[in-house]
Scaffold this active site. Structure first.
Site, mmCIF file in Angstrom:
data_model
loop_
_atom_site.group_PDB
_atom_site.id
_atom_site.type_symbol
_atom_site.label_atom_id
_atom_site.label_comp_id
_atom_site.label_asym_id
_atom_site.label_seq_id
_atom_site.Cartn_x
_atom_site.Cartn_y
_atom_site.Cartn_z
ATOM 1 N N ILE A 281 0.836 -1.203 0.000
ATOM 2 C CA ILE A 281 0.000 0.000 0.000
ATOM 3 C C ILE A 281 0.867 1.247 0.000
ATOM 4 O O ILE A 281 0.373 2.357 -0.079
ATOM 5 C CB ILE A 281 -0.956 0.027 1.214
ATOM 6 C CG1 ILE A 281 -0.180 -0.084 2.526
ATOM 7 C CG2 ILE A 281 -1.978 -1.091 1.105
ATOM 8 C CD1 ILE A 281 -1.050 0.133 3.750
ATOM 9 N N GLY A 284 8.529 3.130 0.669
ATOM 10 C CA GLY A 284 9.453 4.213 0.938
ATOM 11 C C GLY A 284 10.857 3.775 0.586
ATOM 12 O O GLY A 284 11.064 2.669 0.083
ATOM 13 N N VAL A 289 5.244 -1.030 2.670
ATOM 14 C CA VAL A 289 4.111 -1.068 3.589
ATOM 15 C C VAL A 289 3.008 -1.920 2.971
ATOM 16 O O VAL A 289 2.654 -1.748 1.803
ATOM 17 C CB VAL A 289 3.588 0.358 3.880
ATOM 18 C CG1 VAL A 289 2.481 0.309 4.917
ATOM 19 C CG2 VAL A 289 4.721 1.250 4.371
ATOM 20 N N LYS A 305 4.840 -2.086 8.182
ATOM 21 C CA LYS A 305 5.965 -1.407 7.516
ATOM 22 C C LYS A 305 7.173 -2.321 7.627
ATOM 23 O O LYS A 305 7.801 -2.426 8.674
ATOM 24 C CB LYS A 305 6.229 -0.049 8.177
ATOM 25 C CG LYS A 305 7.379 0.728 7.562
ATOM 26 C CD LYS A 305 7.468 2.134 8.136
ATOM 27 C CE LYS A 305 8.676 2.877 7.589
ATOM 28 N NZ LYS A 305 8.749 4.261 8.069
ATOM 29 N N ASP A 409 11.760 15.543 9.514
ATOM 30 C CA ASP A 409 11.413 15.285 8.110
ATOM 31 C C ASP A 409 9.939 15.624 7.874
ATOM 32 O O ASP A 409 9.210 14.874 7.230
ATOM 33 C CB ASP A 409 11.707 13.828 7.753
ATOM 34 C CG ASP A 409 11.911 13.625 6.239
ATOM 35 O OD1 ASP A 409 12.010 14.639 5.516
ATOM 36 O OD2 ASP A 409 11.959 12.474 5.792
HETATM 37 N N1 LIG Z 1 0.317 3.304 8.436
HETATM 38 C C1 LIG Z 1 0.201 3.467 7.122
HETATM 39 N N2 LIG Z 1 -0.994 3.348 6.503
HETATM 40 C C2 LIG Z 1 -1.114 3.516 5.184
HETATM 41 N N3 LIG Z 1 -0.094 3.825 4.385
HETATM 42 C C3 LIG Z 1 1.119 3.970 4.938
HETATM 43 C C4 LIG Z 1 1.334 3.791 6.324
HETATM 44 N N4 LIG Z 1 2.645 4.006 6.588
HETATM 45 C C5 LIG Z 1 3.207 4.301 5.422
HETATM 46 N N5 LIG Z 1 2.297 4.269 4.430
HETATM 47 C C6 LIG Z 1 2.547 4.540 3.035
HETATM 48 O O1 LIG Z 1 3.804 4.017 2.683
HETATM 49 C C7 LIG Z 1 4.653 5.061 2.255
HETATM 50 C C8 LIG Z 1 6.049 4.814 2.741
HETATM 51 O O2 LIG Z 1 6.047 4.927 4.136
HETATM 52 P P1 LIG Z 1 7.212 5.676 4.884
HETATM 53 O O3 LIG Z 1 7.377 7.048 4.352
HETATM 54 O O4 LIG Z 1 6.991 5.542 6.346
HETATM 55 O O5 LIG Z 1 8.414 4.753 4.423
HETATM 56 P P2 LIG Z 1 9.944 5.068 4.485
HETATM 57 O O6 LIG Z 1 10.633 3.883 3.902
HETATM 58 O O7 LIG Z 1 10.324 5.471 5.862
HETATM 59 O O8 LIG Z 1 10.054 6.290 3.535
HETATM 60 P P3 LIG Z 1 11.363 7.080 3.265
HETATM 61 O O9 LIG Z 1 12.448 6.422 4.028
HETATM 62 O O10 LIG Z 1 11.571 6.961 1.798
HETATM 63 O O11 LIG Z 1 11.053 8.464 3.706
HETATM 64 C C9 LIG Z 1 4.057 6.342 2.795
HETATM 65 O O12 LIG Z 1 4.320 7.427 1.950
HETATM 66 C C10 LIG Z 1 2.582 6.032 2.878
HETATM 67 O O13 LIG Z 1 1.915 6.402 1.701
#
Ligand SMILES: Nc1ncnc2c1ncn2[C@@H]1O[C@H](COP(=O)(O)OP(=O)(O)OP(=O)(O)O)[C@@H](O)[C@H]1O
Length: 826
Positions: A281, A284, A289, A305, A409
């Site tokens: 869904i 990142g 996720v 995640k 961030d």
């Molecule tokens: N709890 C959640 N419910 C629904 N969608 C989510 C959730 N957590 C994250 N996402 C989706 O997944 C995407 C990636 O999550 P997140 O930004 O936390 O990942 P990340 O790997 O830490 O990103 P990055 O390191 O690239 O900044 C988010 O932009 C969001 O759209």
């Protein structure tokens, strides 16, 4: 309003990803057969044995089925392929395209790098060693370099070369404005040679550390980088960038402070993947996720995640990266404007799906705010609604700051929207404590060294710390540190502006950005003409017609707030408390009250496996634990949080009831065990899960027996005997699916894609080229529309909204630097 009434307000494509919707559950059931088939097939293809699996990780990646956007199964591959593909489709669009989707302001790139060494504080984890490197794949295509300078000053050169090369790649491949911008580019760092940056590896503690130890003890092995390559920051964007953790997976409890020990750490003991985990869904730079559901309440769905082990990242480094993020994510969770992060869990590999890893079990949301602000109808939304969003985000930040934690961030991409209209901060990957004692939020505030963040959300005092910028303008000693809390308020100002104006005022808050120079000149000029503008406790009008963009904020009060937040001088910039003291903030009417109960339910942990007992055992329901304490608010009140509707009667489950239920479940489970036993084919013991349900069994890969099967999971079982199952067992009554319609979402649901004229104009650039771009509003290109060859189609078709969203995550908000302060005081 009824739940169905509410749901009808959410577009179909969004609804389909709505966490508590029946659709998810139905979908799961309908796909069962399909899943079974797939697992069976993949098991054959994959063969068995974890080692083989690990060794052939890249091969597996390439076999992953793609989602609707073509990237779900293999985000990195999509990233790699995206730019090339996008260049075909988007070249003709360039900067003057009539297609607004090509021009909507873009997702920010995160520079997750701490490049400094040492802090004012003696805290080693906030210092040069305080690095949480992080990948920056979304925009950068294949690579992102890490803040080697944080660890090794003598590696700066190499690192910069890497950064330059990466930046170059990004500019060329992922910006719709590239053709015009590239010709003007004079950035000397864009053509640097590639370099490999070594990283020191970590020593991981063998005993769970306390939070203080994690963040303060110089001897804390958990945070001491040693000598390992930083290459994993540079290869994440590669389809082969994700490695597989060696077996046995470590137990999160071995890393968590005692107060945070969890009664169960194996995901599959209590949850199963929706769509067998093959459907993401969101994605990142460092994670994927997906959705999981409770084995006890299938309608209870959560976001999982799952963290990626980057190529060349050591497992110990990975574990520490995850645990430090989790500690903060979990700690700040207890606020309505912050996403709830419940558990840190081990997850199994899935055939043709994600690999074994660690993951956060979180509250599932619908979309991130960036998504909404680029919808065509967003521009015409009343300002009141936008300011309500703003205030919710500000409240989340205030909560974090009150705990002594800075997010670092803040941007629209890191704000999630729930199906009940609450906005929530997420992604605490570079969050850090900004106080001397993490366990005492009132302890002395400290400053931090090292660059990180996502321009233009990075304030000028941090921007100058970027290696690139340091080359242009050397940083004096007294400017090497910054207040992380003021970093957040600057970013909040940028976010506030973007809620109304779909473009960036400037690319980077640095003097080499002409638009930023224009902004600073305007700011100074304005303050000169309004001498008391920055005086504490005095609330002068902000700019109106004097500025073509700030005037769009609708009132001189709103523009005052925005200007005070985006004060280039950190010493006079609004703190979060200053913001809440501003009379304009008090006037904002909330669309979601701070004390409003949320219609969410804490995930139940009823079972746990251990080394000694691979068969899941019941988790005791008495005693106290971290979770009892931490989630007491939710448990002790109405865990079903029916949002103003009549609460369902909540009955505690007795152990007898649980035993009976388990017996029923087992018998149900055994009845399906006659079906093809596709899971755990590599289980050396030839066992299947006696107590797991069919779906769960199908989900798990053979090679993961050590993880996923009860017997395999039993590598380590540090689950304390006294561990309790907080309120989980109590929360067994039917889930509350109903959510009251919120005005915000109601209106959001009426938005449609791709027809916002506001997005048609002024969208050009890339932050790397800002110095060459021209004044007025400095719009930035929409990276996702550029990179993804599928994005154009997706964007123009609301029905593919969710798919587009998934795609976009691959590209947004990371940069060439990618170095994330690995051990930043978490
Ligand atoms: N709890 C959640 N419910 C629904 N969608 C989510 C959730 N957590 C994250 N996402 C989706 O997944 C995407 C990636 O999550 P997140 O930004 O936390 O990942 P990340 O790997 O830490 O990103 P990055 O390191 O690239 O900044 C988010 O932009 C969001 O759209």
């Amino acid at each position: 309003m009824t739940q169905s009434g509410f749901k009808s307000m959410i577009p179909e494509d969004i609804r389909s990803s709505t966490p508590s919707s029946d659709r998810v559950a139905q979908d799961m059931l309908h796909k069962r057969d399909k899943i079974q088939e797939r697992v069976a097939t993949s098991s054959e293809v994959e063969g068995s044995g974890s080692h083989a699996n690990a060794a052939s990780g890249s091969g597996r990646s390439s076999k992953r089925p793609s989602g609707p956007d073509g990237s779900v199964g293999n985000g990195a591959a999509a990233r790699a392929a995206g730019p090339a593909a996008s260049s075909k489709q988007e070249k003709p669009v360039e900067t003057h395209s009539k297609n607004p989707l090509k021009k909507i302001f873009g997702r920010s790139k995160s520079h997750h790098v701490d490049q400094g060494k040492g802090l004012v504080s003696s805290n080693p984890f906030l210092s040069g060693n305080d690095i949480r490197p992080r990948m920056s794949p979304k925009l950068e295509g294949k690579h992102r370099s890490r803040g080697a300078s944080l660890l090794h000053k003598d590696k700066d050169k190499e690192k910069e070369r890497e950064m330059g090369a990466t930046t170059n790649m990004h500019v060329i491949k992922s910006s719709s404005a590239i053709p015009s911008l590239a010709s003007h580019n004079t950035n000397p760092f864009l053509n640097s040679a590639n370099g490999k940056i070594p990283l020191e590896s970590l020593n991981i503690p063998h005993r769970p550390p306390t939070v203080s130890q994690l963040y303060h003890s110089p001897s804390s092995a958990s945070a001491t980088p040693s000598s390992t390559s930083l290459g994993f920051y540079q290869t994440e964007g590669d389809s082969k960038g994700e490695n597989v953790l060696p077996l046995p997976l470590k137990n999160p409890n071995d890393f968590l402070p005692e107060s945070m020990q969890q009664p169960s750490v194996m995901l599959t003991d209590n949850f199963a993947f929706v769509d067998s985990g093959r459907k993401t869904i969101g994605e990142g730079g460092s994670s994927q996720v997906m959705t999981v559901y409770s084995l006890y309440r299938r309608k209870q769905v959560y976001a999982l995640k799952r963290f990626k082990l980057f190529k060349d990242e050591t497992p110990d480094h990975f574990y520490h990266r995850c645990v430090t993020e989790f500690i903060i994510a979990n700690k700040v969770s207890n606020h309505v404007n912050i996403v709830k992060t419940y558990y840190l869990m081990k997850t199994p590999s899935i055939s043709n799906g994600p690999k074994r890893s660690w993951a956060f079990l979180m509250q599932q949301c619908v979309q991130d705010m960036f998504h909404y602000t680029v919808l065509s109808g967003w521009a015409s939304k009343p300002l009141d609604e936008k300011w309500c969003c703003f205030k919710q985000i500000a409240r989340g930040i205030r909560h974090m700051h009150s705990l002594g934690i800075a997010h670092r961030d803040i941007k629209l991409e890191n704000v999630l929207v729930t199906d009940y209209g609450a906005l929530k901060l997420t992604d605490f990957g570079i969050s850090t404590y900004g106080v001397e004692d993490p366990e005492d939020p009132t302890s002395k505030r400290i400053k931090i060294k090292g660059y990180c963040g996502s321009p233009p959300h990075v304030p000028p005092e941090v921007m100058i710390l970027s290696e690139k910028k340091k080359k242009i303008i050397p940083v004096p000693k007294d400017k090497e540190e910054y207040d992380p809390f003021l970093m957040d308020t600057w970013a909040l100002g940028v976010l506030m502006f973007n809620l109304v104006c779909p473009f960036a005022l400037f690319g980077e808050a640095h003097k080499d950005d002409s638009k930023y120079r224009h902004y600073v000149a305007f700011h100074e000029q304005f303050c000169k003409h309004s001498p008391h503008f920055k005086k504490p406790g005095v609330y002068r009008s902000g700019p109106g017609a004097e500025h073509p963009d700030f005037s769009k904020l609708g009132s001189v009060e709103a523009s005052r707030v925005c200007l005070r937040l985006m004060d280039p001088d950190p010493s006079t910039r609004y703190t979060i408390e200053d913001l809440f003291n501003d009379p304009w903030m008090a006037k904002i009417e909330m669309c979601f009250d701070e004390d409003e109960e949320e219609p969410i339910k804490v995930p139940e942990l009823r079972k746990a496996t251990s080394d000694d007992d691979p068969i899941p055992h019941d988790i005791p329901s008495t005693g106290s634990s971290f979770n009892d304490e931490h989630w007491s608010g939710t448990h002790s009140t109405n865990p079903f949080l029916d949002f103003g509707l009549k609460s369902p009667k909540i009955k505690s489950k007795s152990m007898l009831f649980i035993a009976e239920e388990e017996a029923n479940r087992r018998s149900a489970s055994s009845s399906v065990q006659g079906s093809p036993k596709v899971a755990f084919t590599g289980d050396p013991l030839g066992t299947t899960l006696p107590t797991l349900d069919e779906e769960k069994t199908k989900d798990v890969d053979d090679d993961e027996k050590g993880i996923s099967s009860p017997k395999a999971v039993s590598q380590e079982n540090p689950i304390p005997v006294s561990a309790t199952e907080p309120g989980h067992i109590l929360n067994s009554s039917p889930s509350v699916e109903s959510t009251q319609p919120k005005e915000l979402l109601k209106k959001m649901s009426t938005l449609s894609l791709n027809s916002n004229p506001a997005y048609d104009s002024n969208i050009t650039n890339d932050s790397n080229n800002t110095s060459k771009s021209e004044p007025s509003s400095a719009p930035i290109s929409r990276s996702s529309s550029v990179v993804s060859k599928n994005s154009v189609t997706a964007q123009s078709n609301p029905a593919t909204l969710v798919a587009r969203k998934r795609k976009k995550h691959i590209f947004h908000h990371h940069s060439e630097c990618g170095g994330k302060p690995m051990f930043s005081l978490k």
